[in-house]
Design a protein around this motif. Structure first.
Motif, PDB file in Angstrom:
ATOM      1  N   THR A   1       0.831  -1.201   0.000  1.00 57.52           N
ATOM      2  CA  THR A   1       0.000   0.000   0.000  1.00 57.52           C
ATOM      3  C   THR A   1       0.863   1.248   0.000  1.00 57.52           C
ATOM      4  O   THR A   1       0.639   2.188  -0.767  1.00 57.52           O
ATOM      5  CB  THR A   1      -0.939  -0.006   1.217  1.00 57.52           C
ATOM      6  N   ARG A   2       1.904   1.227   0.835  1.00 57.89           N
ATOM      7  CA  ARG A   2       2.792   2.379   0.899  1.00 57.89           C
ATOM      8  C   ARG A   2       3.558   2.548  -0.417  1.00 57.89           C
ATOM      9  O   ARG A   2       3.748   3.652  -0.921  1.00 57.89           O
ATOM     10  CB  ARG A   2       3.778   2.196   2.061  1.00 57.89           C
TER      11      ARG A   2
ATOM     12  N   LEU B   1       2.592   1.712  -3.399  1.00 60.07           N
ATOM     13  CA  LEU B   1       1.738   2.193  -4.492  1.00 60.07           C
ATOM     14  C   LEU B   1       1.340   3.652  -4.301  1.00 60.07           C
ATOM     15  O   LEU B   1       0.859   4.296  -5.229  1.00 60.07           O
ATOM     16  CB  LEU B   1       0.468   1.331  -4.583  1.00 60.07           C
ATOM     17  N   ASP B   2       1.545   4.148  -3.111  1.00 53.32           N
ATOM     18  CA  ASP B   2       1.098   5.500  -2.798  1.00 53.32           C
ATOM     19  C   ASP B   2       2.174   6.505  -3.210  1.00 53.32           C
ATOM     20  O   ASP B   2       3.352   6.319  -2.914  1.00 53.32           O
ATOM     21  CB  ASP B   2       0.825   5.598  -1.292  1.00 53.32           C
ATOM     22  N   GLY B   3       1.758   7.543  -3.866  1.00 50.59           N
ATOM     23  CA  GLY B   3       2.668   8.659  -4.132  1.00 50.59           C
ATOM     24  C   GLY B   3       3.699   8.408  -5.220  1.00 50.59           C
ATOM     25  O   GLY B   3       4.696   9.115  -5.297  1.00 50.59           O
ATOM     26  N   GLN B   4       3.483   7.397  -6.067  1.00 47.31           N
ATOM     27  CA  GLN B   4       4.409   7.195  -7.185  1.00 47.31           C
ATOM     28  C   GLN B   4       4.125   8.243  -8.266  1.00 47.31           C
ATOM     29  O   GLN B   4       2.985   8.633  -8.466  1.00 47.31           O
ATOM     30  CB  GLN B   4       4.246   5.795  -7.773  1.00 47.31           C
TER      31      GLN B   4
ATOM     32  N   ILE C   1      -0.355 -12.382  -6.969  1.00 42.90           N
ATOM     33  CA  ILE C   1      -0.753 -11.586  -8.135  1.00 42.90           C
ATOM     34  C   ILE C   1      -2.132 -10.970  -7.889  1.00 42.90           C
ATOM     35  O   ILE C   1      -2.341  -9.778  -8.099  1.00 42.90           O
ATOM     36  CB  ILE C   1      -0.746 -12.452  -9.418  1.00 42.90           C
ATOM     37  N   ASP C   2      -3.059 -11.787  -7.380  1.00 43.39           N
ATOM     38  CA  ASP C   2      -4.408 -11.273  -7.097  1.00 43.39           C
ATOM     39  C   ASP C   2      -4.351 -10.112  -6.104  1.00 43.39           C
ATOM     40  O   ASP C   2      -5.025  -9.094  -6.276  1.00 43.39           O
ATOM     41  CB  ASP C   2      -5.292 -12.396  -6.544  1.00 43.39           C
ATOM     42  N   TRP C   3      -3.535 -10.285  -5.080  1.00 43.32           N
ATOM     43  CA  TRP C   3      -3.402  -9.256  -4.028  1.00 43.32           C
ATOM     44  C   TRP C   3      -2.873  -7.951  -4.635  1.00 43.32           C
ATOM     45  O   TRP C   3      -3.410  -6.869  -4.400  1.00 43.32           O
ATOM     46  CB  TRP C   3      -2.453  -9.797  -2.944  1.00 43.32           C
ATOM     47  N   VAL C   4      -1.844  -8.062  -5.466  1.00 41.17           N
ATOM     48  CA  VAL C   4      -1.252  -6.857  -6.048  1.00 41.17           C
ATOM     49  C   VAL C   4      -2.237  -6.181  -7.007  1.00 41.17           C
ATOM     50  O   VAL C   4      -2.414  -4.965  -6.959  1.00 41.17           O
ATOM     51  CB  VAL C   4       0.082  -7.187  -6.758  1.00 41.17           C
ATOM     52  N   LEU C   5      -2.888  -6.977  -7.853  1.00 41.70           N
ATOM     53  CA  LEU C   5      -3.827  -6.386  -8.821  1.00 41.70           C
ATOM     54  C   LEU C   5      -4.977  -5.685  -8.102  1.00 41.70           C
ATOM     55  O   LEU C   5      -5.378  -4.574  -8.458  1.00 41.70           O
ATOM     56  CB  LEU C   5      -4.374  -7.460  -9.764  1.00 41.70           C
ATOM     57  N   LYS C   6      -5.492  -6.346  -7.073  1.00 43.84           N
ATOM     58  CA  LYS C   6      -6.631  -5.795  -6.337  1.00 43.84           C
ATOM     59  C   LYS C   6      -6.228  -4.514  -5.597  1.00 43.84           C
ATOM     60  O   LYS C   6      -6.945  -3.504  -5.628  1.00 43.84           O
ATOM     61  CB  LYS C   6      -7.110  -6.859  -5.339  1.00 43.84           C
TER      62      LYS C   6
ATOM     63  N   GLY D   1      -6.454   3.067  -7.282  1.00 44.62           N
ATOM     64  CA  GLY D   1      -6.730   3.937  -8.419  1.00 44.62           C
ATOM     65  C   GLY D   1      -5.746   3.827  -9.559  1.00 44.62           C
ATOM     66  O   GLY D   1      -5.738   4.677 -10.458  1.00 44.62           O
ATOM     67  N   TRP D   2      -4.917   2.780  -9.557  1.00 44.92           N
ATOM     68  CA  TRP D   2      -3.973   2.612 -10.678  1.00 44.92           C
ATOM     69  C   TRP D   2      -4.729   2.173 -11.930  1.00 44.92           C
ATOM     70  O   TRP D   2      -5.554   1.259 -11.862  1.00 44.92           O
ATOM     71  CB  TRP D   2      -2.916   1.553 -10.328  1.00 44.92           C
TER      72      TRP D   2
END
Lengths: 346, 320
Positions: free
Chosen positions: B181-182, B184-187, B202-207, B213-214
């Motif tokens: 979560t951290r 993906l935030d602020g990239q 993979i499911d965890w990352v995609l979800k 909001g990616w």
């Protein structure tokens, strides 16, 4: 034996013509006496000696004149060559493909010496002798795709592959049959094919895209496309429509043999190794009706193809205005005899 | 075009990188160079030893700038159908095997201004080649690599040595969690995310990425499903007028190949779409195990990916 490059023009006085060898070299596209749009993709395998398929990249007697014409087009309209920034790896892949193919097929005209990333390229017909660092754009006088495609006949598009689609993100397009890179750049496969009639309905583009996405390195494929062009013009672009569009009104029964040209595109596709992009090359060949008539099988067949062409296709290809005059001219070269299957002269 | 081009190669190195992972170095038997490839590409290994047989996809993990040899890593899967075990047991230095010409179904998105690579376990292999390419091209990348423990994790020391602070490791047995979560935030705009690892990861990352909001276009994954086992069933082939039995531990594709028919394929993992086959008749339930067909297509019952999907019922007829 080296090629004899001709001094000829594709504009102004239109001195372009084909020698007898170039006529037999012409990639005649009709394998039967009728035509319908098809995917017609086949492996880009070496063809008969002397044919346009003999080598992966074909260089012929028109080479020097083609390259002069390209330089004129680019001087007038630099947007004929465009490349989005993420395509730079694909541009270098193209440099490697073209230099390797040309130097292997025509060693008397082109020489490539590689020592790691230090490359030495000699192009004798154009008087070029350059040393550069592969991968370092600052060592070439033009960006890599522009550099090499100023030295290779035919238009080139580099297609990026992502999100299950192909994207027209780069190209050198100066000798096109009425389409525009400046208009199409950044489009997806189906977007740039949108104007083609009839083919969407039968799912041709779905099948073609799926096939292309799975293309493998070292397994290039090709297909032919065709149209007709009045006067031997390489540049029949939308940008210059005001210059060539009116040519179609100048055809008379007397000048069909010299003015009307069959224009065949040998379209080849390669998977590029390090960018995973696809190069789509569109090499245009022109032949006058008078030259077609020197091969009896071809004039019989072209006559029958034009007579039975679906009207939508004739309109899309822009033939409507002079189609009947051309059919009438070719009728004199069609005795009704049966033709043998396949494209080769009898 | 039918099946992909095949290349005969010889194993010149066979190293147990960890107790369960075997690294193979492959050189061509008849030429000096293998086809060039791009980071993320895979090859299908084809090897037969008596009655035992393997035809599995593996990511190419060597540098794309070395065409003298390919490298792959084979994880021994305990409850596997025997393919990975066969390679562990019988493929050694000097063994000759057949591979297909490389195909890339997990390419680098070159529009990216930054690449974030997320690997779990053996999912590190495509990233070995990708990092080599990104590094050479001067791209902005970071690798986040989760493993069970230091002993069973492969190549993490090598990667740290090559790319230093750009490599982040997370070990389960030290209670280190990948801070997704951290991360993906602020990239910055234009960052692309790539993930390869176990299905759950993979499911965890995609979800998580979608929730954050990616856009889907910025999130890439490689998911090769192994053909799952099941009950024996029969397949009628309409064109070749034959009936083939599919055993509990083989796929439809493998059963058809064993009968001497060569349908198209590329990934053999339900991802690429090449083995899509029309279903003429299915009196029963199609078990779609692929990631290629849309939900609507699966529900229509008119298509089947024969590399991973199965059938249960009275009668299945395929357009083959």
């Amino acid at each position: 034996m080296g090629l004899m490059f001709k001094d000829e023009t594709y504009r102004g006085d239109f001195t372009f013509y084909n020698s007898p060898e170039a006529i037999r070299h012409f990639p005649f596209p009709f394998h039967e006496d009728k035509y319908m749009y098809a995917v017609n993709i086949e492996p880009h395998a070496p063809g008969p000696k002397g044919s346009a398929y003999e080598f992966p990249i074909d260089v012929d007697e028109h080479y020097v004149a083609d390259m002069k014409d390209r330089a004129i087009v680019l001087a007038e309209d630099p947007l004929r060559c465009q490349s989005l920034p993420h395509m730079i790896t694909a541009e270098w892949d193209l440099v490697e493909l073209l230099m390797t193919s040309m130097s292997e097929a025509y060693p008397e005209h082109f020489t490539l010496t590689r020592n790691g990333d230090a490359w030495h390229w000699i192009n004798r017909p154009l008087g070029i002798d350059d040393e550069f660092t592969f991968g370092d754009t600052s060592t070439l006088r033009y960006p890599p795709m522009e550099y090499i495609t100023r030295q290779c006949q035919g238009d080139f598009c580099l297609l990026d592959q992502r999100d299950g689609d192909l994207w027209m993100d780069s190209g050198m397009v100066t000798s096109q049959a009425d389409w525009s890179l400046d208009f199409d750049i950044g489009m997806s496969f189906k977007e740039w094919h949108a104007p083609v009639p009839l083919a969407h309905e039968v799912g041709i583009f779905d099948r073609a895209l799926k096939f292309l996405l799975a293309m493998q390195i070292g397994r290039p494929v090709r297909r032919l496309n065709w149209t007709m062009t009045i006067n031997p013009r390489l540049d029949t672009s939308p940008e210059n429509y005001h210059k060539w569009g009116t040519d179609r009104t100048t055809v008379t029964p007397e000048n069909v043999g010299d003015k009307v040209h069959l224009r065949v595109e040998l379209q080849a596709l390669w998977r590029l190794p390090r960018s995973n992009a696809i190069v789509f090359s569109i090499r245009g060949y022109l032949i006058k009706m008078r030259e077609v008539a020197t091969i009896p099988k071809w004039s019989r067949r072209l006559h029958r193809v034009l007579k039975t062409l679906p009207p939508e296709l004739a309109a899309y290809k822009g033939l409507t205005r002079y189609q009947q005059m051309t059919i009438d001219w070719l009728a004199k070269h069609d005795d009704g005899a049966p033709t043998t299957p396949g494209v080769w002269p009898e | 075009m039918s099946a992909p081009a095949e290349i005969r190669v010889r194993v010149t190195e066979a190293e147990a990188v960890t107790p369960a992972i075997k690294r193979l170095k492959l050189v061509p038997v008849t030429s000096n160079a293998l086809p060039d490839f791009s980071g993320g590409a895979h090859t299908v290994v084809h090897y037969t030893d008596g009655p035992r047989h393997v035809r599995n996809p593996y990511s190419l993990m060597g540098s794309p700038f070395d065409s003298s040899a390919y490298q792959i890593s084979v994880l021994r899967v305990p409850d596997s159908r025997g393919g990975s075990a066969l390679i562990h047991d019988s493929v050694n230095e000097g063994t000759e095997i057949t591979i297909t010409s490389p195909i890339n179904l997990f390419p680098i998105d070159r529009r990216a201004r930054r690449h974030i690579l997320i690997a779990g376990g053996i999912g590190i292999t495509p990233f070995m080649a990708m990092t080599a390419q990104l590094d050479r091209e001067g791209a902005d990348f970071q690798l986040h690599y989760a493993m069970r423990c230091r002993d069973t994790g492969a190549y993490w020391k090598v990667l740290q040595g090559l790319y230093g602070h750009r490599v982040h490791t997370y070990f389960d047995d030290s209670n280190q969690t990948l801070p997704l979560t951290r991360l993906l935030d602020g990239q910055p705009l234009g960052t692309h995310l790539y993930v390869c690892g176990p299905a759950g990861m993979i499911d965890w990352v995609l979800k998580t990425a979608r929730h954050a909001g990616w856009p889907d276009e910025n999130v890439h994954y490689e998911r090769f499903a192994a053909p799952p086992p099941g009950n024996t069933f029969a397949v009628e082939l309409a064109k070749s007028k034959r009936t083939i039995e599919v055993g509990p531990r083989e796929s439809v594709l493998e059963a058809i190949e064993a009968a001497g028919i060569e349908p198209q394929f590329l990934c053999r993992g339900g991802a690429c779409g090449q083995c899509e086959t029309a279903v003429v008749c299915a009196d029963g339930t199609l078990q779609h195990n692929d990631h290629y067909l849309s939900d609507d297509e699966k529900a229509s019952g008119k298509k089947m990916m024969i590399c991973v999907s199965r059938f249960e019922g009275a009668r299945l007829v395929l357009d083959l």
